[in-house]
Enzyme design. Sequence first.
Site, PDB file in Angstrom:
ATOM      1  N   ASP A 176       4.627 -14.145  11.568  1.00  0.00           N
ATOM      2  CA  ASP A 176       3.300 -14.559  11.098  1.00  0.00           C
ATOM      3  C   ASP A 176       2.287 -13.437  11.343  1.00  0.00           C
ATOM      4  O   ASP A 176       1.827 -13.239  12.467  1.00  0.00           O
ATOM      5  CB  ASP A 176       2.921 -15.840  11.869  1.00  0.00           C
ATOM      6  CG  ASP A 176       1.552 -16.367  11.507  1.00  0.00           C
ATOM      7  OD1 ASP A 176       0.780 -15.661  10.838  1.00  0.00           O
ATOM      8  OD2 ASP A 176       1.244 -17.499  11.921  1.00  0.00           O
ATOM      9  N   HIS A 231      -2.073  10.640   0.735  1.00  0.00           N
ATOM     10  CA  HIS A 231      -2.254   9.299   0.180  1.00  0.00           C
ATOM     11  C   HIS A 231      -2.211   9.367  -1.346  1.00  0.00           C
ATOM     12  O   HIS A 231      -1.517   8.591  -2.001  1.00  0.00           O
ATOM     13  CB  HIS A 231      -3.600   8.748   0.665  1.00  0.00           C
ATOM     14  CG  HIS A 231      -3.762   7.279   0.434  1.00  0.00           C
ATOM     15  ND1 HIS A 231      -2.924   6.347   0.995  1.00  0.00           N
ATOM     16  CD2 HIS A 231      -4.657   6.595  -0.302  1.00  0.00           C
ATOM     17  CE1 HIS A 231      -3.305   5.142   0.607  1.00  0.00           C
ATOM     18  NE2 HIS A 231      -4.356   5.265  -0.182  1.00  0.00           N
ATOM     19  N   GLU A 250       0.827  -1.221   0.000  1.00  0.00           N
ATOM     20  CA  GLU A 250       0.000   0.000   0.000  1.00  0.00           C
ATOM     21  C   GLU A 250       0.856   1.263   0.000  1.00  0.00           C
ATOM     22  O   GLU A 250       1.729   1.429   0.874  1.00  0.00           O
ATOM     23  CB  GLU A 250      -0.911  -0.012   1.246  1.00  0.00           C
ATOM     24  CG  GLU A 250      -1.900   1.134   1.245  1.00  0.00           C
ATOM     25  CD  GLU A 250      -2.893   1.066   2.397  1.00  0.00           C
ATOM     26  OE1 GLU A 250      -2.895   0.071   3.144  1.00  0.00           O
ATOM     27  OE2 GLU A 250      -3.658   2.030   2.543  1.00  0.00           O
ATOM     28  N   LYS A 306      -6.836  -0.639  11.730  1.00  0.00           N
ATOM     29  CA  LYS A 306      -6.297  -1.075  10.428  1.00  0.00           C
ATOM     30  C   LYS A 306      -5.061  -0.230  10.098  1.00  0.00           C
ATOM     31  O   LYS A 306      -4.049  -0.740   9.626  1.00  0.00           O
ATOM     32  CB  LYS A 306      -7.373  -0.920   9.349  1.00  0.00           C
ATOM     33  CG  LYS A 306      -6.982  -1.405   7.978  1.00  0.00           C
ATOM     34  CD  LYS A 306      -6.279  -0.341   7.157  1.00  0.00           C
ATOM     35  CE  LYS A 306      -5.920  -0.836   5.766  1.00  0.00           C
ATOM     36  NZ  LYS A 306      -4.958   0.021   5.077  1.00  0.00           N
TER      37      LYS A 306
HETATM   38  P1  HMG Z   1       4.479  15.325   3.214  1.00  0.00           P
HETATM   39  O1  HMG Z   1       4.564  16.212   4.408  1.00  0.00           O
HETATM   40  O2  HMG Z   1       3.790  15.797   1.999  1.00  0.00           O
HETATM   41  O3  HMG Z   1       5.927  14.799   2.817  1.00  0.00           O
HETATM   42  O4  HMG Z   1       3.813  13.970   3.727  1.00  0.00           O
HETATM   43  P2  HMG Z   1       7.155  15.596   2.252  1.00  0.00           P
HETATM   44  O5  HMG Z   1       7.181  15.415   0.764  1.00  0.00           O
HETATM   45  O6  HMG Z   1       7.198  17.009   2.795  1.00  0.00           O
HETATM   46  O7  HMG Z   1       8.389  14.797   2.878  1.00  0.00           O
HETATM   47  C1  HMG Z   1       8.625  14.804   4.293  1.00  0.00           C
HETATM   48  C2  HMG Z   1       9.100  13.424   4.720  1.00  0.00           C
HETATM   49  O8  HMG Z   1       8.027  12.452   4.574  1.00  0.00           O
HETATM   50  C3  HMG Z   1      10.249  12.862   3.926  1.00  0.00           C
HETATM   51  O9  HMG Z   1      11.458  13.352   4.420  1.00  0.00           O
HETATM   52  C4  HMG Z   1      10.087  11.396   4.171  1.00  0.00           C
HETATM   53  O10 HMG Z   1      10.541  11.047   5.475  1.00  0.00           O
HETATM   54  C5  HMG Z   1       8.583  11.220   4.106  1.00  0.00           C
HETATM   55  P3  HMG Z   1      12.806  13.246   3.501  1.00  0.00           P
HETATM   56  O11 HMG Z   1      13.011  11.828   3.097  1.00  0.00           O
HETATM   57  O12 HMG Z   1      12.520  14.114   2.292  1.00  0.00           O
HETATM   58  O13 HMG Z   1      13.858  13.751   4.377  1.00  0.00           O
HETATM   59  N1  HMG Z   1       8.187  11.033   2.701  1.00  0.00           N
HETATM   60  C6  HMG Z   1       8.578  10.002   1.919  1.00  0.00           C
HETATM   61  N2  HMG Z   1       9.337   8.932   2.164  1.00  0.00           N
HETATM   62  C7  HMG Z   1       9.523   8.059   1.151  1.00  0.00           C
HETATM   63  N3  HMG Z   1       8.986   8.217  -0.068  1.00  0.00           N
HETATM   64  C8  HMG Z   1       8.200   9.255  -0.347  1.00  0.00           C
HETATM   65  C9  HMG Z   1       7.974  10.203   0.664  1.00  0.00           C
HETATM   66  N4  HMG Z   1       7.259  11.335   0.722  1.00  0.00           N
HETATM   67  C10 HMG Z   1       7.404  11.830   1.961  1.00  0.00           C
HETATM   68  N5  HMG Z   1       7.669   9.372  -1.561  1.00  0.00           N
HETATM   69  C11 HMG Z   1       2.817  11.863   3.674  1.00  0.00           C
HETATM   70  C12 HMG Z   1       3.337  13.025   2.830  1.00  0.00           C
HETATM   71  C13 HMG Z   1       2.148  10.874   2.747  1.00  0.00           C
HETATM   72  C14 HMG Z   1       3.976  11.176   4.370  1.00  0.00           C
HETATM   73  C15 HMG Z   1       1.807  12.431   4.728  1.00  0.00           C
HETATM   74  O14 HMG Z   1       0.795  13.128   4.062  1.00  0.00           O
HETATM   75  C16 HMG Z   1       1.207  11.382   5.601  1.00  0.00           C
HETATM   76  O15 HMG Z   1       1.815  10.909   6.536  1.00  0.00           O
HETATM   77  N6  HMG Z   1      -0.065  11.013   5.335  1.00  0.00           N
HETATM   78  C17 HMG Z   1      -0.712   9.928   6.016  1.00  0.00           C
HETATM   79  C18 HMG Z   1      -0.585   8.700   5.166  1.00  0.00           C
HETATM   80  C19 HMG Z   1      -1.116   7.461   5.802  1.00  0.00           C
HETATM   81  O16 HMG Z   1      -1.462   7.401   6.953  1.00  0.00           O
HETATM   82  N7  HMG Z   1      -1.147   6.402   5.017  1.00  0.00           N
HETATM   83  C20 HMG Z   1      -1.599   5.133   5.441  1.00  0.00           C
HETATM   84  C21 HMG Z   1      -2.515   4.563   4.440  1.00  0.00           C
HETATM   85  S1  HMG Z   1      -4.112   5.222   4.625  1.00  0.00           S
HETATM   86  C22 HMG Z   1      -4.906   3.987   5.528  1.00  0.00           C
HETATM   87  O17 HMG Z   1      -5.106   2.932   5.029  1.00  0.00           O
HETATM   88  C23 HMG Z   1      -5.131   4.108   6.978  1.00  0.00           C
HETATM   89  C24 HMG Z   1      -6.253   4.991   7.495  1.00  0.00           C
HETATM   90  O18 HMG Z   1      -7.527   4.679   6.974  1.00  0.00           O
HETATM   91  C25 HMG Z   1      -6.225   4.755   8.966  1.00  0.00           C
HETATM   92  C26 HMG Z   1      -7.161   5.610   9.746  1.00  0.00           C
HETATM   93  O19 HMG Z   1      -8.242   5.971   9.248  1.00  0.00           O
HETATM   94  O20 HMG Z   1      -6.803   5.895  10.915  1.00  0.00           O
HETATM   95  C27 HMG Z   1      -5.953   6.413   7.146  1.00  0.00           C
END
Ligand code: HMG
Length: 425
Positions: free
Chosen positions: A281, A378, A85, A265
């Site tokens: 596991d 996301h 994901e 989740k």
């Molecule tokens: P951002 O602030 O836009 O990121 O966050 P950025 O581009 O400014 O980069 C800052 C740092 O984020 C980077 O630092 C990385 O550490 C990391 P740097 O490496 O540049 O020094 N980062 C990355 N690392 C690797 N590859 C990348 C990348 N981009 C940033 N491409 C971010 C963007 C998506 C991290 C933020 O918006 C976030 O944390 N969002 C939440 C995402 C999330 O929770 N996803 C889980 C899936 S959704 C789900 O299924 C669960 C849910 O339903 C659960 C719930 O409801 O509670 C949500």
Amino acid sequence: MGKSVHGFSKLSKHEKINWLVTTFFNDDEKIKKVIQQYWNTNKVLQYLHDDFIENTISNFYIPFAIAPNFLINGKEYTIPMTIEESSVVAAASLVAKFWRTRGGFSAKVISTKKVGQVHFMYKGNKEELKNYFNSKKEDFYKVTENITKNMRKRGGGILDIELRDKTKELANYYQIHVTFETMDSMGANFINSCLEAIANEFKKPDIQIVMSILSNYVPECLVHAEVSCKVEDLYAENSEELAQKFVQAVQIANAEPHRAVTHNKGIMNGIDAVVIATGNDFRAIEAGAHAYASRSGKYKSLTNASIENGIFKFWIEIPLALGTVGGLTKLHPLSKLSLELLENPSAKELMEIIAVAGLAQNFAALRALTTTGIQKGHMKMHLTNIIKQLGASEEEKAFLIDYFEHKTVTHNAVVEAYKKLAKDK
Ligand code: HMG
């Protein structure tokens, strides 16, 4: 009926594929190519993977990534994550960086007891059963001596053997409830072997042994992880209000099972990814975690948050029965590498690391949900998947990533931008 097959397991890999392609795909050679393109050219490695499960015909890749910058109990970690994901690894990495400048994560194993049970039926006198059990208890330790010998040398073994009367739940149902310490192994085989030896020793005409098996519900194999900081250090602006919203988001998950399931989740996004990467596991971990979330009789959040005296605190408590030896941990080259990357942790240390991965993931999700909304980040991460689906070239991909730098990503918006790009060419 034309699709049933006898002796399938005895066929070679090629024969299995031929059967599949003939039976389901009209002998389409393309299907063979899809399956075979994932075979590893390194035959030794391919044989290793073939033998992990049965009827193997190919490999199903899941990306293997690393999330750097974690600070846990003052030690630096780069955490391996295996997950399909998008945004999970980015979120973990972002949160690792965030908390690193605020003291990092602290984590502590509360207890490491595991459980197995011999389930049996008995219609006779309860006192007689109790006496029989007591007369056998020493023998249970004796008949398992050979199995527990090495584990005892390492400091583990059988901790306790109890007779439990479950007749209120089910007529005539009793258990021998056994508690184990399995040190650095997950201990499934060890526990099951001990249980079967105990069951064998307990045999008697009026006792009907139904089954002997470990339990994946391990509320006493528990780990706690937390972060905390001054409320004012949590957000660049409106810290007080946003911190309150964050706490409310956790309270909602505690009050409402529909939300709790999604909330948990998100936690399991982080937990499963490291569990899989380290060859553990994840089904066992999932089942145990959700049972623990329901321990009050209502399904609730696995994390908690508070604000007291200007300090924001966020923590998780979760049962994690893990191993750093045995199973696939050292057999799968990437699990072995994952454990090496984590500097060969003990099972206890791995419990702490994985609890932190879950907490970090939940922090990222709640912070996004209570501020920008989840879709922004996301979809930012999902952008490359959409671009690939469209069949864009490397040049077009670079253009689209640049184009969406400060725009909201939706599937439609990307499709439209791609179409426009093609038209303008
Ligand atoms: P951002 O602030 O836009 O990121 O966050 P950025 O581009 O400014 O980069 C800052 C740092 O984020 C980077 O630092 C990385 O550490 C990391 P740097 O490496 O540049 O020094 N980062 C990355 N690392 C690797 N590859 C990348 C990348 N981009 C940033 N491409 C971010 C963007 C998506 C991290 C933020 O918006 C976030 O944390 N969002 C939440 C995402 C999330 O929770 N996803 C889980 C899936 S959704 C789900 O299924 C669960 C849910 O339903 C659960 C719930 O409801 O509670 C949500």
